[in-house]
Design a protein around this motif. Structure first.
Motif, PDB file in Angstrom:
ATOM      1  N   LEU A  21       0.824  -1.201   0.000  1.00  0.00           N
ATOM      2  CA  LEU A  21       0.000   0.000   0.000  1.00  0.00           C
ATOM      3  C   LEU A  21       0.866   1.263   0.000  1.00  0.00           C
ATOM      4  O   LEU A  21       0.570   2.226  -0.707  1.00  0.00           O
ATOM      5  N   SER A 104      -1.872  -4.511  -1.364  1.00  0.00           N
ATOM      6  CA  SER A 104      -3.160  -4.040  -1.866  1.00  0.00           C
ATOM      7  C   SER A 104      -3.264  -4.254  -3.364  1.00  0.00           C
ATOM      8  O   SER A 104      -2.266  -4.272  -4.072  1.00  0.00           O
ATOM      9  N   SER A 123     -11.802  -3.037   0.852  1.00  0.00           N
ATOM     10  CA  SER A 123     -11.529  -1.929   1.760  1.00  0.00           C
ATOM     11  C   SER A 123     -11.530  -0.641   0.967  1.00  0.00           C
ATOM     12  O   SER A 123     -11.206  -0.625  -0.215  1.00  0.00           O
ATOM     13  N   GLN A 124     -11.895   0.421   1.630  1.00  0.00           N
ATOM     14  CA  GLN A 124     -11.865   1.726   0.983  1.00  0.00           C
ATOM     15  C   GLN A 124     -10.839   2.570   1.713  1.00  0.00           C
ATOM     16  O   GLN A 124     -10.881   2.712   2.930  1.00  0.00           O
ATOM     17  N   ILE A 125      -9.901   3.105   0.957  1.00  0.00           N
ATOM     18  CA  ILE A 125      -8.860   3.947   1.518  1.00  0.00           C
ATOM     19  C   ILE A 125      -9.079   5.353   0.994  1.00  0.00           C
ATOM     20  O   ILE A 125      -9.208   5.560  -0.212  1.00  0.00           O
ATOM     21  N   THR A 126      -9.144   6.296   1.905  1.00  0.00           N
ATOM     22  CA  THR A 126      -9.331   7.688   1.521  1.00  0.00           C
ATOM     23  C   THR A 126      -8.104   8.462   1.969  1.00  0.00           C
ATOM     24  O   THR A 126      -7.657   8.314   3.108  1.00  0.00           O
TER      25      THR A 126
END
Length: 141
Positions: A21, A104, A123-126
């Protein structure tokens, strides 16, 4: 639009997309910095052209080139996350422990179909990248 790729090329593409990631976020940051640099270089070149045109009499009055920047960039990544461990080895070659690495992969139709991935588990990554003014010089420099 669909591109035709052979099996080896597809493997390279998948390996490039499936990465730690931190590497993906670093790549996004570098791409943003490169885009900002290109915008700055364009404004500098435009200003130089304006200055030359004024000096040569081609322009009767002085104008300033526009400058653009990204005041804020919001990233929203839908990812499949997994953990793997990397062995930490000492100088004698003995494993002293394992360092966890978060891997990821972006969720898209190809990934979903290739790995029969249930998107409900994604999953949501902001992340937000914000432009700030440069640091002022420290006294004594």
């Amino acid at each position: 639009m669909e591109f035709m790729v052979d099996k080896d090329e597809k493997k390279v593409i998948v390996e490039a997309l499936v990465a730690p990631l931190a590497s993906i976020l670093r790549s996004v940051g570098i791409a943003l910095a490169e885009a900002q640099h290109a915008l700055d270089e364009n404004s500098i070149a435009t200003q130089k052209a304006i200055d030359l045109a004024v000096k040569s009499g081609e322009l009767e009055y002085y104008i300033e080139a526009p400058w653009y920047h990204f005041p804020e960039v919001n990233l929203e990544l839908k990812m499949a996350l997994s953990m793997r461990a990397e062995a930490e080895v000492d100088r004698k070659g003995r494993v002293r422990g394992y360092r966890p690495i978060l891997i990821s992969a972006p969720i898209n139709a190809a990934y979903k179909n290739t790995y029969d991935y249930d998107v409900r588990g994604s999953s949501q990554i902001t992340a937000k990248i914000v432009s700030i003014p440069p640091a002022s010089k420290i006294k004594g420099e």
